[in-house]
Design a protein around this motif. Structure first.
Motif, PDB file in Angstrom:
ATOM      1  N   GLY A   1       0.819  -1.209   0.000  1.00  0.00           N
ATOM      2  CA  GLY A   1       0.000   0.000   0.000  1.00  0.00           C
ATOM      3  C   GLY A   1       0.852   1.258   0.000  1.00  0.00           C
TER       4      GLY A   1
ATOM      5  N   HIS B   1       2.264   1.886  -3.393  1.00  0.00           N
ATOM      6  CA  HIS B   1       1.225   2.047  -4.421  1.00  0.00           C
ATOM      7  C   HIS B   1       1.389   1.015  -5.532  1.00  0.00           C
ATOM      8  CE1 HIS B   1       0.153   5.705  -2.385  1.00  0.00           C
ATOM      9  NE2 HIS B   1       1.403   6.125  -2.498  1.00  0.00           N
TER      10      HIS B   1
ATOM     11  N   ASP C   1      -0.017  -2.057  -5.916  1.00  0.00           N
ATOM     12  CA  ASP C   1      -1.279  -2.629  -6.394  1.00  0.00           C
ATOM     13  C   ASP C   1      -2.101  -1.604  -7.158  1.00  0.00           C
ATOM     14  OD1 ASP C   1      -0.691  -5.081  -5.229  1.00  0.00           O
ATOM     15  OD2 ASP C   1      -1.636  -4.525  -3.332  1.00  0.00           O
ATOM     16  N   HIS C   2      -2.063  -0.355  -6.726  1.00  0.00           N
ATOM     17  CA  HIS C   2      -2.844   0.698  -7.375  1.00  0.00           C
ATOM     18  C   HIS C   2      -2.361   0.929  -8.805  1.00  0.00           C
ATOM     19  CE1 HIS C   2      -5.232   4.274  -7.880  1.00  0.00           C
ATOM     20  NE2 HIS C   2      -4.153   4.980  -8.183  1.00  0.00           N
ATOM     21  N   ARG C   3      -1.062   0.991  -9.008  1.00  0.00           N
ATOM     22  CA  ARG C   3      -0.510   1.200 -10.347  1.00  0.00           C
ATOM     23  C   ARG C   3      -0.850   0.043 -11.269  1.00  0.00           C
ATOM     24  NH1 ARG C   3       5.500   2.354  -9.316  1.00  0.00           N
ATOM     25  NH2 ARG C   3       4.858   2.418  -7.200  1.00  0.00           N
TER      26      ARG C   3
ATOM     27  N   ALA D   1      -3.384  -1.968 -11.148  1.00  0.00           N
ATOM     28  CA  ALA D   1      -4.805  -2.001 -11.502  1.00  0.00           C
ATOM     29  C   ALA D   1      -5.189  -0.821 -12.395  1.00  0.00           C
ATOM     30  CB  ALA D   1      -5.646  -1.990 -10.232  1.00  0.00           C
ATOM     31  N   ALA D   2      -4.528   0.311 -12.228  1.00  0.00           N
ATOM     32  CA  ALA D   2      -4.909   1.519 -12.969  1.00  0.00           C
ATOM     33  C   ALA D   2      -4.355   1.558 -14.386  1.00  0.00           C
ATOM     34  CB  ALA D   2      -4.436   2.747 -12.206  1.00  0.00           C
TER      35      ALA D   2
END
Length: 151
Positions: free
Chosen positions: A121, A124, A126-128, A130-131
């Motif tokens: 987290g 970032h 996982d965020h990158r 998925a985005a």
């Protein structure tokens, strides 16, 4: 065969040393990452040659003050900055075998850290993923191989 208690203890000293608190960057809270469990998961899933490599890598790291610095000290006796420096020297050593063992330890440390959701987290990661969907830059042609009986 599983790692011995001594090897597990060495893992608990070596793997967290890839994170140098003095250098800044990703900071870990005490006890946030179970490096030994992460490395043992990797060790248990490895081939016999991979297991031998993990054991050799831990041994090289523990003997590195003698091998690289010429000091009769244990790795555990070095401060955190010296530990990180010695591991960096192993990972960039001119001998391919030592470099490979150092990178294997670094991989084990990285995999152990990314098992923890709070660390992922803060990066970032996982965020990158998925985005940003991955798209092919160039469409490659697909070749059809004729079946053996077709003429």
């Amino acid at each position: 065969m599983t790692m011995t208690g001594v090897e597990r203890h060495w893992l608990s000293i070596v793997l967290p040393s890839f994170i140098d608190p003095a250098a800044g960057g990703l900071g870990l809270r005490p006890g946030e990452v179970d490096f030994v469990r992460g490395a043992l998961t990797m060790y248990d899933a490895s081939s016999p040659m991979g297991r031998l490599g993990m054991r050799a890598a831990v041994l090289v790291a523990m003997l590195s003050p003698l091998l690289l610095l010429g000091r009769l000290r244990s790795f555990a006796a070095l401060d955190s900055t010296e530990r990180a420096s010695v591991l960096a020297r192993i990972c960039s050593h001119r001998l391919y075998m030592l470099r490979g063992l150092g990178v294997l330890l670094k991989l084990a440390a990285s995999m152990a850290m990314f098992r923890v959701a709070s660390v992922r987290g803060r990066t970032h990661y996982d965020h990158r993923a998925a985005a940003q969907p991955v798209r092919a830059r160039v469409a490659l042609p697909v070749l059809m191989v004729p079946s053996p009986g077709a003429a």
